[in-house]
Scaffold this motif. Structure first.
Motif, PDB file in Angstrom:
ATOM      1  N   LEU A   1       1.185  -1.258   0.022  1.00 18.94           N
ATOM      2  CA  LEU A   1      -0.114  -0.405   0.298  1.00 18.94           C
ATOM      3  C   LEU A   1       0.606   1.306   0.089  1.00 18.94           C
ATOM      4  O   LEU A   1       1.680   1.217   1.081  1.00 18.94           O
ATOM      5  CB  LEU A   1      -1.122  -0.015   1.141  1.00 18.94           C
ATOM      6  CG  LEU A   1      -2.234  -0.604   1.270  1.00 18.94           C
ATOM      7  CD1 LEU A   1      -3.022  -0.882   2.889  1.00 18.94           C
ATOM      8  CD2 LEU A   1      -2.989  -0.544   0.160  1.00 18.94           C
TER       9      LEU A   1
ATOM     10  N   GLY B   1      -6.749   6.352  -2.401  1.00 16.66           N
ATOM     11  CA  GLY B   1      -5.611   5.630  -2.925  1.00 16.66           C
ATOM     12  C   GLY B   1      -5.260   5.896  -0.559  1.00 16.66           C
ATOM     13  O   GLY B   1      -4.887   6.006  -0.045  1.00 16.66           O
TER      14      GLY B   1
ATOM     15  N   GLY C   1      -8.697   5.757   1.841  1.00 21.99           N
ATOM     16  CA  GLY C   1      -9.579   4.911   2.513  1.00 21.99           C
ATOM     17  C   GLY C   1      -8.840   4.151   3.887  1.00 21.99           C
ATOM     18  O   GLY C   1      -9.111   4.125   4.819  1.00 21.99           O
TER      19      GLY C   1
HETATM   20  N1  LIG Z   1     -10.792  -6.074   0.703  1.00 24.26           N
HETATM   21  C1  LIG Z   1     -10.215  -5.376  -0.394  1.00 24.26           C
HETATM   22  N2  LIG Z   1      -9.520  -6.908  -1.177  1.00 24.26           N
HETATM   23  C2  LIG Z   1      -8.363  -6.208  -2.280  1.00 24.26           C
HETATM   24  N3  LIG Z   1      -8.099  -4.940  -2.391  1.00 24.26           N
HETATM   25  C3  LIG Z   1      -8.125  -4.062  -1.925  1.00 24.26           C
HETATM   26  C4  LIG Z   1      -9.542  -3.889  -0.605  1.00 24.26           C
HETATM   27  N4  LIG Z   1      -9.012  -3.007  -0.206  1.00 24.26           N
HETATM   28  C5  LIG Z   1      -7.956  -1.953  -0.286  1.00 24.26           C
HETATM   29  N5  LIG Z   1      -7.555  -2.895  -1.503  1.00 24.26           N
HETATM   30  C6  LIG Z   1      -6.161  -2.519  -2.105  1.00 24.26           C
HETATM   31  O1  LIG Z   1      -6.355  -1.600  -1.630  1.00 24.26           O
HETATM   32  C7  LIG Z   1      -5.505  -0.129  -2.365  1.00 24.26           C
HETATM   33  C8  LIG Z   1      -5.769   0.801  -1.243  1.00 24.26           C
HETATM   34  O2  LIG Z   1      -6.929   0.576  -0.610  1.00 24.26           O
HETATM   35  P1  LIG Z   1      -7.564   2.368  -0.466  1.00 24.26           P
HETATM   36  O3  LIG Z   1      -6.519   3.271   0.598  1.00 24.26           O
HETATM   37  O4  LIG Z   1      -9.085   1.642   0.858  1.00 24.26           O
HETATM   38  O5  LIG Z   1      -7.380   2.982  -1.266  1.00 24.26           O
HETATM   39  P2  LIG Z   1      -8.668   3.575  -2.552  1.00 24.26           P
HETATM   40  O6  LIG Z   1      -9.857   2.240  -2.094  1.00 24.26           O
HETATM   41  O7  LIG Z   1      -8.984   4.997  -3.174  1.00 24.26           O
HETATM   42  O8  LIG Z   1      -7.698   2.707  -3.876  1.00 24.26           O
HETATM   43  C9  LIG Z   1      -7.203  -0.466  -3.167  1.00 24.26           C
HETATM   44  O9  LIG Z   1      -6.229   0.369  -4.424  1.00 24.26           O
HETATM   45  C10 LIG Z   1      -6.918  -1.828  -3.822  1.00 24.26           C
HETATM   46  O10 LIG Z   1      -5.819  -2.268  -4.517  1.00 24.26           O
END
Ligand SMILES: Nc1ncnc2c1ncn2[C@@H]1O[C@H](COP(=O)(O)OP(=O)(O)O)[C@@H](O)[C@H]1O
Ligand SMILES: Nc1ncnc2c1ncn2[C@@H]1O[C@H](COP(=O)(O)OP(=O)(O)O)[C@@H](O)[C@H]1O
Lengths: 140, 112, 140, 112
Positions: free
Chosen positions: C95, C109, C111
């Protein structure tokens, strides 16, 4: 008749009336998503609250280790709510009529009557099994 | 639920606010009414104008408060029904049981 | 350490963002029952919303036939929320840091970063299995 | 979400109300900003005072609106952050990116 399911959620809680406000929040929120007006949303919520109250108190005898399962299903022209407890079920023919002058001043016995007043269809799985299914909208 | 008590011309008015439901402890209404009867006051007016929600258990409390007061030779009437409560009392035929008012002064006068 | 469970509910929904308001209503209502103040309730709700959004979009790839399971558990000193999807799970080490100047102006990115900011513990089941577990309150 | 547009001294103010979330269509903010740029207006003030809720997707929309406007040589600033939005922008270090105001007149003046 098989109808298309537009939306569906399931909620499991345990037999304690402290969960009733959550149940109502879910009902209201689901009805809102399904596009119900405030009036319908209100009476559906009350009906669901009554049905779950019964599942907790009568079906599961207030035993907080026993679950109540609740599902909401939105079809094109109706909402189907299913409440499942782990009790004996209801024998509808045994239910006294709360409008009967003999029962009018009884403190209880109005829950199922209200559910039937506000929902178009109410089914009980009897004599055993303990679920009831209420739906609002077009009949089957 | 919150219940406040005031007296006008010998009539005790209970201003009930919040929810009268099983989960909120709908028994509070009955308890307040019992306490009034114990202290010798039996001309009782329940103001439901600020009641946001009522379920069948709450309706049951209104009914049993009514019968308790009536059995003690008193009177219990209702003030300011919301549209929802009015509809519930209509459906359950309890509008034929309760005397209901929308005007407080008129309600108080009806006891004399 | 095993803690006593005070309250617990489970919610199952399908992978469509139309359910997010229901998820939030459940979170708010559960937090309220658990006695959270408005501020905590708000940030827990946002965290749950973000986690479920990810489960729907990334885990289940927006396939509305695939369920997301959500559980809320109140223990004496903490709230544990578990979000389970049917995806590959997250490799946390992959991440990007949204505070990094290089990422600061990216549209996405944030969340998971927000969930981690507001909840005391966040666990991901990696490399596969697709659940994450967030808790607020005392550490394990 | 609802967006109303007005112009004061060459600055276009977008009064956003409701929720800026994925589910509500957070893209509406970006779309409104794009439409403004297309019509040659690039001095933009987003009034967020009536925004009841924002999620990470909504924050993303604010950021991408900002970069789009900046890349076109314009300015996008924020007005009336709620406490919650301010906290979210602080945590994500975006308060260092956005110019934010609590006073509309002052905000408008800052463009000249
Ligand atoms: N439940 C999940 N299953 C698989 N990959 C996930 C999941 N949640 C997040 N990710 C991965 O982590 C990344 C970062 O998530 P997040 O920080 O929520 O930002 P965003 O959703 O805006 O990309 C996502 O783009 C995705 O690739
Ligand atoms: N889920 C249930 N399982 C078993 N019995 C039930 C259930 N729901 C209702 N009953 C029975 O039906 C009766 C009438 O229910 P109701 O109309 O809701 O009034 P009340 O709950 O006030 O008695 C109850 O007293 C109970 O005996």
């Amino acid at each position: 008749m098989n109808q298309e399911i537009i939306s569906e959620i399931h909620l499991t809680l345990y037999s304690d009336i402290k969960y009733l406000d959550i149940v109502q929040a879910v009902s209201d929120s689901f009805s809102n998503m399904a596009g119900f007006n405030d009036e319908d949303l209100y009476w559906v919520g009350l009906s669901v609250r009554e049905a779950v109250t019964n599942a907790i108190l009568h079906g599961n005898k207030n035993d907080s280790t026993v679950p109540v399962d609740l599902s909401f299903r939105q079809e094109e022209h109706r909402l189907v709510v299913t409440v499942t407890d782990h009790g004996e079920g209801i024998d509808e023919s045994m239910l006294p009529d709360p409008l009967d002058p003999e029962h009018l001043l009884k403190p209880g016995g109005r829950g199922i009557f209200l559910v039937k007043s506000f929902m178009d269809n109410v089914f009980f799985n009897t004599p055993s099994g303990g679920w009831n299914r209420i739906s609002d909208g077009e009949t089957y | 639920m919150k219940i406040e008590t005031r007296t006008i011309d010998g009539v005790t008015i209970l201003d009930v606010s919040g929810k009268i439901t099983l989960a909120e402890g709908s028994v509070d209404v009955k308890k307040s009414v019992r306490d009034l009867l114990d202290s010798g006051r039996n001309q009782i007016l329940l103001n439901l104008g600020d009641v946001k929600y009522i379920d069948s258990s709450g309706i049951g409390e209104l009914v049993s408060s009514f019968t308790t007061v009536t059995n003690k030779g008193g009177k219990l009437k209702l003030l300011n029904l919301t549209l929802k409560i009015r509809e519930l009392l209509a459906i359950t035929k309890l509008l034929t049981v309760f005397e209901c008012f929308d005007d407080e002064a008129e309600a108080v006068k009806s006891y004399s």
